[in-house]
Enzyme design. Structure first.
Site, short mmCIF file in Angstrom:
data_model
loop_
_atom_site.label_atom_id
_atom_site.label_comp_id
_atom_site.label_asym_id
_atom_site.label_seq_id
_atom_site.Cartn_x
_atom_site.Cartn_y
_atom_site.Cartn_z
N ASN A 208 33.00 33.24 21.94
CA ASN A 208 31.86 32.96 21.06
C ASN A 208 32.04 31.58 20.44
O ASN A 208 33.04 30.91 20.69
CB ASN A 208 31.72 34.06 20.00
CG ASN A 208 32.94 34.16 19.13
OD1 ASN A 208 33.25 33.25 18.38
ND2 ASN A 208 33.68 35.26 19.26
N PRO A 303 38.95 47.28 19.29
CA PRO A 303 39.27 47.87 17.99
C PRO A 303 38.63 47.03 16.89
O PRO A 303 38.52 45.81 17.03
CB PRO A 303 40.80 47.76 17.92
CG PRO A 303 41.16 46.66 18.85
CD PRO A 303 40.12 46.70 19.95
N ASP A 304 38.18 47.68 15.83
CA ASP A 304 37.66 46.92 14.69
C ASP A 304 38.83 46.69 13.73
O ASP A 304 39.30 47.62 13.07
CB ASP A 304 36.52 47.68 14.00
CG ASP A 304 35.81 46.78 12.99
OD1 ASP A 304 36.51 46.12 12.19
OD2 ASP A 304 34.56 46.74 13.01
N LYS A 337 27.46 46.70 6.17
CA LYS A 337 28.74 46.45 6.87
C LYS A 337 29.91 46.72 5.94
O LYS A 337 30.93 47.28 6.35
CB LYS A 337 28.75 45.00 7.34
CG LYS A 337 29.79 44.69 8.37
CD LYS A 337 29.53 43.35 9.04
CE LYS A 337 28.51 43.46 10.14
NZ LYS A 337 28.25 42.21 10.83
O1 C5P Z 1 31.49 41.23 14.14
P1 C5P Z 1 31.18 41.84 12.79
O2 C5P Z 1 29.92 41.33 12.19
O3 C5P Z 1 31.34 43.33 12.75
O4 C5P Z 1 32.34 41.24 11.85
C1 C5P Z 1 32.40 41.56 10.50
C2 C5P Z 1 33.81 41.45 10.02
O5 C5P Z 1 34.64 42.32 10.74
C3 C5P Z 1 34.48 40.09 10.11
O6 C5P Z 1 35.28 39.93 8.95
C4 C5P Z 1 35.34 40.18 11.35
O7 C5P Z 1 36.48 39.35 11.25
C5 C5P Z 1 35.74 41.64 11.34
N1 C5P Z 1 35.93 42.24 12.66
C6 C5P Z 1 37.17 42.67 13.04
N2 C5P Z 1 37.35 43.28 14.26
C7 C5P Z 1 36.29 43.46 15.10
C8 C5P Z 1 35.01 43.01 14.73
C9 C5P Z 1 34.87 42.38 13.51
O8 C5P Z 1 38.13 42.51 12.27
N3 C5P Z 1 36.49 44.03 16.25
#
Ligand code: C5P
Length: 397
Positions: A208, A303-304, A337
């Site tokens: 990205n 994974p988030d 979020k």
């Molecule tokens: O991509 P998204 O909008 O969900 O990202 C929101 C927050 O979550 C950001 O702080 C990003 O660093 C974190 N994030 C993460 N792992 C992911 C997706 C996002 O830590 N897989």
């Protein structure tokens, strides 16, 4: 807190040398003893008379100044101080430092010192971005030299971009941090930054547009406040901040394990633009064109990382901060979020192409916390980083 410290201030020849005068004043106001050294070129920008009047001491300029040598040799001069500060640090002086040249008093002192050295680079944007300067800075960081700035902005030469010497309060904060002071001294803060690269095959990947600029600026601002920073970064366009413990990763899965390995932390800030998916069964051979049509990619969820850390039941950082880059209904999406991921704060911004924020020098953020929303005015990413670092310091108490 800086009272009684002794700084050897080396002023090199650049237009930003005028800021060194204010730096001397502000340091002396704080009870710092300043011994000024000027390069020959610096004399073209500020007079030794102004420098010595503000410092309240003679300026040293010449290696072969016999009187000074009789009073104090250059070895002693380089070691009597508690910290050596180079402001402004020109491309030329950085190159000399990186290659160990010692052909004048300033460069000789820098070679001879046994004290920490902090540089405040200042130069034209092209010179700052030149591969030679990038290389030299990396060498200096590798040698343990600290740096502050440069900032983005309009420069004396009329160009815009990184290269302006940091403002005096930021240099003073960096000096305080070099002495181990600052509101975040003794705290460990984890920062994720940059994009992730999710491989398709050994030569192709999904990525990205994140440059890593905001995460890097934030890590630097946290370091300036005295924090120990672990900086987990994907392949970013901007170099990582000097002074941080840098862990480089490619994929979201690697980022998660690096983050888990770096805990515990007092605070964790997730500024990385993590890919939501990875390609399942990425090929370990380059995918070839065939006559059988297009390859099909299948995806699996990554994974988030933010949610994983936010939901930790033991060892969760006291403060977990996420970012929300949105292109529409920014506040509504970011608020949702924050709930969904379970973090304490969300830093929300509008990254629609029209804003020029993604990959640009400025940011306009809204901070969403338990106390509601705070809209911050559009400002350079470094300024946003400084304010956010200060807010984090305030929250950690
Ligand atoms: O991509 P998204 O909008 O969900 O990202 C929101 C927050 O979550 C950001 O702080 C990003 O660093 C974190 N994030 C993460 N792992 C992911 C997706 C996002 O830590 N897989």
């Amino acid at each position: 807190m800086l009272h009684g410290k002794h700084v050897l201030l080396i002023i090199a020849g650049g237009i930003a040398a005028f800021k060194a005068l204010d730096l001397i004043r502000r340091l002396r106001e704080r009870g710092v003893k300043v011994t000024p050294v000027m390069t020959r070129a610096a004399h073209e920008f500020v007079t030794p008379l102004s420098v010595s009047a503000l410092a309240g001491r003679a300026v040293f300029s010449d290696l072969f100044d016999l009187t000074a040598e009789a009073e104090m040799g250059h070895i002693e001069l380089s070691r009597a101080a508690d910290l050596v500060v180079v402001a402004p640090a020109t491309a030329d002086l950085m190159a000399k430092m990186a290659t160990g040249q010692a052909d004048d008093l300033a460069s000789t002192l820098l070679m001879a010192t046994d004290k920490r050295v902090l540089i405040a680079p200042a130069m034209n944007v092209r010179m700052w971005q030149h591969p030679a300067t990038v290389r030299n800075l990396a060498v200096l960081h590798g040698d343990g030299i600290l740096s502050v700035g440069p900032d983005d902005g309009t420069m004396a030469c009329g160009e815009f971009g990184p290269g302006r010497m940091s403002e005096v309060p930021d240099i003073i904060a960096a000096i305080a941090a070099a002495f181990g002071h600052g509101p975040l001294a003794g705290r460990h803060v984890l920062v994720t930054s940059g994009p992730t690269h999710e491989p398709i095959d050994p030569v192709r990947y999904i990525a990205n547009r994140s440059s890593g600029a905001q995460g890097t600026a934030l890590a630097r601002a946290l370091l300036d406040l005295g924090a120990r920073v672990t900086f987990v970064t994907g392949p970013a366009a901007v170099p990582p901040p000097q002074g941080a413990d840098v862990i480089r990763v490619q994929t979201a899965r690697e980022m998660l394990s690096a983050v888990q390995g770096a805990l515990p932390a007092d605070a964790a800030v997730f500024a990385a633009a993590v890919a939501d998916w990875h390609v399942t069964g990425a090929s370990d051979q380059k995918i070839k064109k065939t006559g059988d049509g297009m390859p099909t990619l299948t995806f699996a969820e990554n994974p988030d990382i933010l949610a994983t850390v936010s939901r930790m039941t033991t060892g969760r950082p006291a403060l977990v901060v996420g970012f929300a880059a949105e292109t529409q209904d920014v506040i509504a999406h970011a608020t949702a979020k924050r709930q969904r991921k379970g973090c304490d704060w969300i830093v929300a911004n509008d990254v629609s192409p029209a804003t020029g924020i993604m990959g640009g020098a400025e940011n306009a953020v809204t901070i969403i916390t338990d106390d509601g929303t705070e809209e911050w005015p559009r400002a350079p990413k470094q300024a946003v980083a400084r304010d956010l670092a200060a807010k984090i310091a305030g929250a950690l108490g």
